[in-house]
Design a protein around this motif. Structure first.
Motif, PDB file in Angstrom:
ATOM      1  N   SER A 154       0.844  -1.210   0.000  1.00  0.00           N
ATOM      2  CA  SER A 154       0.000   0.000   0.000  1.00  0.00           C
ATOM      3  C   SER A 154       0.871   1.248   0.000  1.00  0.00           C
ATOM      4  O   SER A 154       2.040   1.209   0.367  1.00  0.00           O
ATOM      5  N   TYR A 155       0.271   2.356  -0.415  1.00  0.00           N
ATOM      6  CA  TYR A 155       0.842   3.681  -0.188  1.00  0.00           C
ATOM      7  C   TYR A 155      -0.018   4.325   0.878  1.00  0.00           C
ATOM      8  O   TYR A 155      -1.205   4.537   0.650  1.00  0.00           O
ATOM      9  N   LYS A 156       0.581   4.588   2.036  1.00  0.00           N
ATOM     10  CA  LYS A 156      -0.203   5.116   3.158  1.00  0.00           C
ATOM     11  C   LYS A 156      -1.469   4.274   3.335  1.00  0.00           C
ATOM     12  O   LYS A 156      -1.371   3.105   3.644  1.00  0.00           O
ATOM     13  N   ASN A 157      -2.648   4.855   3.126  1.00  0.00           N
ATOM     14  CA  ASN A 157      -3.883   4.099   3.351  1.00  0.00           C
ATOM     15  C   ASN A 157      -4.417   3.432   2.087  1.00  0.00           C
ATOM     16  O   ASN A 157      -5.384   2.686   2.131  1.00  0.00           O
ATOM     17  N   LEU A 158      -3.777   3.748   0.959  1.00  0.00           N
ATOM     18  CA  LEU A 158      -4.282   3.218  -0.309  1.00  0.00           C
ATOM     19  C   LEU A 158      -3.678   1.841  -0.569  1.00  0.00           C
ATOM     20  O   LEU A 158      -2.473   1.700  -0.750  1.00  0.00           O
ATOM     21  N   LYS A 159      -4.538   0.824  -0.565  1.00  0.00           N
ATOM     22  CA  LYS A 159      -4.045  -0.520  -0.826  1.00  0.00           C
ATOM     23  C   LYS A 159      -3.859  -0.674  -2.328  1.00  0.00           C
ATOM     24  O   LYS A 159      -4.792  -0.471  -3.100  1.00  0.00           O
ATOM     25  N   VAL A 160      -2.646  -0.986  -2.765  1.00  0.00           N
ATOM     26  CA  VAL A 160      -2.357  -0.948  -4.193  1.00  0.00           C
ATOM     27  C   VAL A 160      -2.169  -2.345  -4.784  1.00  0.00           C
ATOM     28  O   VAL A 160      -2.546  -2.605  -5.919  1.00  0.00           O
ATOM     29  N   LEU A 161      -1.577  -3.265  -4.019  1.00  0.00           N
ATOM     30  CA  LEU A 161      -1.428  -4.635  -4.514  1.00  0.00           C
ATOM     31  C   LEU A 161      -2.235  -5.571  -3.627  1.00  0.00           C
ATOM     32  O   LEU A 161      -2.155  -5.519  -2.403  1.00  0.00           O
ATOM     33  N   GLY A 213      -1.439  -4.081 -18.515  1.00  0.00           N
ATOM     34  CA  GLY A 213      -2.629  -3.636 -17.793  1.00  0.00           C
ATOM     35  C   GLY A 213      -2.715  -2.134 -17.846  1.00  0.00           C
ATOM     36  O   GLY A 213      -1.729  -1.460 -18.130  1.00  0.00           O
ATOM     37  N   PRO A 214      -3.914  -1.609 -17.562  1.00  0.00           N
ATOM     38  CA  PRO A 214      -4.101  -0.165 -17.666  1.00  0.00           C
ATOM     39  C   PRO A 214      -3.209   0.604 -16.701  1.00  0.00           C
ATOM     40  O   PRO A 214      -2.725   0.048 -15.711  1.00  0.00           O
ATOM     41  N   SER A 215      -3.013   1.860 -16.996  1.00  0.00           N
ATOM     42  CA  SER A 215      -2.225   2.731 -16.137  1.00  0.00           C
ATOM     43  C   SER A 215      -2.842   2.773 -14.742  1.00  0.00           C
ATOM     44  O   SER A 215      -4.055   2.876 -14.606  1.00  0.00           O
ATOM     45  N   GLY A 216      -2.011   2.655 -13.717  1.00  0.00           N
ATOM     46  CA  GLY A 216      -2.522   2.669 -12.353  1.00  0.00           C
ATOM     47  C   GLY A 216      -2.916   1.304 -11.833  1.00  0.00           C
ATOM     48  O   GLY A 216      -3.440   1.173 -10.731  1.00  0.00           O
ATOM     49  N   SER A 217      -2.647   0.238 -12.619  1.00  0.00           N
ATOM     50  CA  SER A 217      -3.081  -1.087 -12.185  1.00  0.00           C
ATOM     51  C   SER A 217      -2.103  -1.731 -11.210  1.00  0.00           C
ATOM     52  O   SER A 217      -2.383  -2.796 -10.670  1.00  0.00           O
ATOM     53  N   GLY A 218      -0.947  -1.091 -10.982  1.00  0.00           N
ATOM     54  CA  GLY A 218      -0.025  -1.589  -9.961  1.00  0.00           C
ATOM     55  C   GLY A 218       1.207  -2.301 -10.490  1.00  0.00           C
ATOM     56  O   GLY A 218       1.948  -2.910  -9.722  1.00  0.00           O
ATOM     57  N   LYS A 219       1.457  -2.184 -11.786  1.00  0.00           N
ATOM     58  CA  LYS A 219       2.611  -2.870 -12.378  1.00  0.00           C
ATOM     59  C   LYS A 219       3.920  -2.341 -11.800  1.00  0.00           C
ATOM     60  O   LYS A 219       4.773  -3.105 -11.337  1.00  0.00           O
ATOM     61  N   SER A 220       4.065  -1.000 -11.806  1.00  0.00           N
ATOM     62  CA  SER A 220       5.293  -0.417 -11.244  1.00  0.00           C
ATOM     63  C   SER A 220       5.419  -0.744  -9.765  1.00  0.00           C
ATOM     64  O   SER A 220       6.504  -1.066  -9.282  1.00  0.00           O
ATOM     65  N   THR A 221       4.309  -0.661  -9.074  1.00  0.00           N
ATOM     66  CA  THR A 221       4.339  -0.925  -7.629  1.00  0.00           C
ATOM     67  C   THR A 221       4.808  -2.352  -7.360  1.00  0.00           C
ATOM     68  O   THR A 221       5.588  -2.591  -6.434  1.00  0.00           O
ATOM     69  N   LEU A 222       4.371  -3.288  -8.185  1.00  0.00           N
ATOM     70  CA  LEU A 222       4.810  -4.671  -8.000  1.00  0.00           C
ATOM     71  C   LEU A 222       6.337  -4.763  -8.124  1.00  0.00           C
ATOM     72  O   LEU A 222       7.007  -5.345  -7.269  1.00  0.00           O
TER      73      LEU A 222
END
Ligand SMILES: Nc1ncnc2c1ncn2[C@@H]1O[C@H](COP(=O)(O)OP(=O)(O)O)[C@@H](O)[C@H]1O
Ligand SMILES: [Mg+2]
Lengths: 225, 245
Positions: free
Chosen positions: B12-19, B36-45
């Protein structure tokens, strides 16, 4: 009646004038390094400090960059004795320039801190660098390189700015020139020679700073292209 | 046991659960692409795998070793075995090309200088920059900078290479030269996890493609399955959209 130049009247005083030039460089040097070190703390505070410390430093910078140096030194020289603090004219002038430079140099160095790119820090981190290694190999070299050109110009400005000492009787280059001119009245010759000495000093400073910049910090521009 | 095993990874980023509960196995020498679409969490993974973001839970195993993201020193171990190249050029601007490639093995790993330099030379040769050793990043094109970044990542002999949209910031005519390098690495058997919008390239180079949406894996399949016969509507919509461009 045409004016007859008598440069001999100026040149016999050359050793005396060069002694003044040395003092000018000394003032510039102290003001520069004093200001750089104070300014570094200021810059660090401006970027990473608490809100309170930040506003104190910001207030300092605003005050010193928005009032003339002459007035600041005037205060040190004439107002402080009222509070029992006596400063020699050399000390008052040098201290005034240090405090003044600190404000400008805090601003310059702050820009250096801000110019470190997060992407480079990410790269350093994922390569496995520790905080200290990042500071040593990425952050400090980057800041040094970014602020080198404005620092060099500032030093040159200080070499010329040290002439403010003449107003308070400091016998730096301009002060000594005034001394001679008031006794032999060859004002034009004296100040042409003094102008020449200032030009030689600033040229020598920019050339050597430029060479260092080019070879150590890969900075282009200035006198060297 | 797969080379890379991601099991129930959350971030997550702070309170936002991303993966959400990411599970993915990658075999040795496999090339797996994330789409996957932009914002889908690829970079975060990818950023979570290298520990730039801390996972909130889950388990990652690479080359039989379970990675520990809890402390700085254990993170260092995790990073020993993988390398990442980002979208934005991020070479160290104050170092030459050869300096960029050798700094980590020399200063972090403290490997022998002679060996490090020889390895760096051969890597730079491989990415076609053997003649630019003494150049600085700002004297290089974007494509050249990304090729140096790849060489820098390889200098630590990683077991896994992560590439996050490394051609997205490039002028179109420079994309090919970077993709060629990746093709070469795939042929040499480098295990890679790639995020890319170059769908033709993804199709050609990947053994499997992972479709992500809203922080979840939607579908995993061979390129043929994902692009020609997707099972999920979201995959079908996404590929239809990007392929029509
Ligand atoms: N540094 C960040 N801080 C807060 N939220 C972020 C940050 N980076 C990404 N996000 C959010 O995380 C989600 C996933 O982003 P990202 O992993 O960049 O997606 P992708 O790479 O697939 O485009 C998005 O909702 C994005 O807004
Ligand atoms: Mg992304």
């Amino acid at each position: 009646m045409a004016y007859t130049f008598q440069f001999g009247q100026a040149f016999i005083h050359l050793p005396y004038l060069l002694g003044g030039a040395l003092l000018s460089l000394e003032i510039a040097f102290i003001a520069f390094w004093g200001g750089t070190v104070l300014g570094l703390f200021g810059a660090y505070t401006l970027v990473y400090g608490s809100r309170l410390l930040r506003s104190i430093v910001q207030g300092y910078v605003t005050f010193f960059t928005n009032t003339p140096a002459v007035v600041q030194i005037f205060f040190l020289f004439y107002a402080l004795p009222e509070a029992g603090i006596m400063l020699s004219s050399f000390t008052a002038v040098t201290l005034g320039l240090v405090l003044n430079s600190a404000a400008y140099l805090a601003d310059i160095q702050r820009a250096g801190f801000l110019s470190v790119r997060q992407t480079e820090l990410d790269a350093a981190e994922t390569l496995g660098m520790s905080r200290l290694q990042m500071l040593r190999y990425v952050i400090v070299p980057h800041i040094a390189r970014t602020i080198y050109p404005p620092l060099s110009s500032f030093f040159i400005w200080l070499v010329l700015g040290s002439s403010i000492g003449a107003l308070y009787g400091v016998e730096e280059l301009t002060g000594r020139a005034l001394n001679i001119a008031t006794s032999n009245l060859r004002t034009i010759e004296i100040f042409l020679v003094v102008g020449g000495i200032y030009i030689v000093m600033t040229l020598a400073a920019s050339l050597s700073l430029g060479l260092v910049g080019r070879h150590v910090f890969r900075v282009r521009g200035g006198l060297l292209r | 046991m797969p080379h890379l095993a991601i099991d129930g990874l959350n971030a997550s980023y702070k309170n936002l659960k991303v993966l959400h509960d990411i599970c993915l196995d990658v075999e040795r020498s496999e090339v797996v692409s994330l789409i996957g679409p932009s914002g889908s969490g690829k970079s975060t993974l990818l950023r979570t795998l290298v520990g730039v973001n801390k996972p909130t839970s889950g388990k990652v195993t690479l080359a039989q070793r379970t990675l520990d993201y809890s402390s700085a020193s254990s993170l260092k171990q995790a990073r020993d075995s993988m390398a990442i190249v980002f979208q934005q050029y991020n070479l160290f601007q104050n170092m030459t090309v050869i300096g960029n490639v050798t700094i980590a093995p020399l200063k972090i790993k403290k490997w022998q200088r002679a060996e490090v330099e020889e390895h760096a030379h051969s890597l730079l040769q491989k990415v076609g920059l053997g003649h630019k050793l003494k150049a600085y990043p700002d004297e290089l094109s974007g494509g050249q900078q990304q090729r140096v970044a790849i060489a820098r990542a390889l200098a630590l002999k990683p077991q896994l290479l992560l590439l996050d949209e490394i051609t997205s910031a490039l002028d179109p005519e420079l994309v090919g030269e970077v993709l060629d390098i990746i093709r070469g690495l795939a042929r040499d058997g480098m295990t890679m996890l790639i995020v890319s919008h170059e769908m033709g390239f993804v199709r050609e180079v990947s053994s499997r493609v992972v479709m992500m949406d809203q922080g979840r894996i939607v579908e995993i399949g061979t390129p043929q399955q994902i692009f020609d016969a997707p099972k999920e509507t979201r995959t079908r919509d996404f590929t239809a959209r990007v392929l029509s461009h």
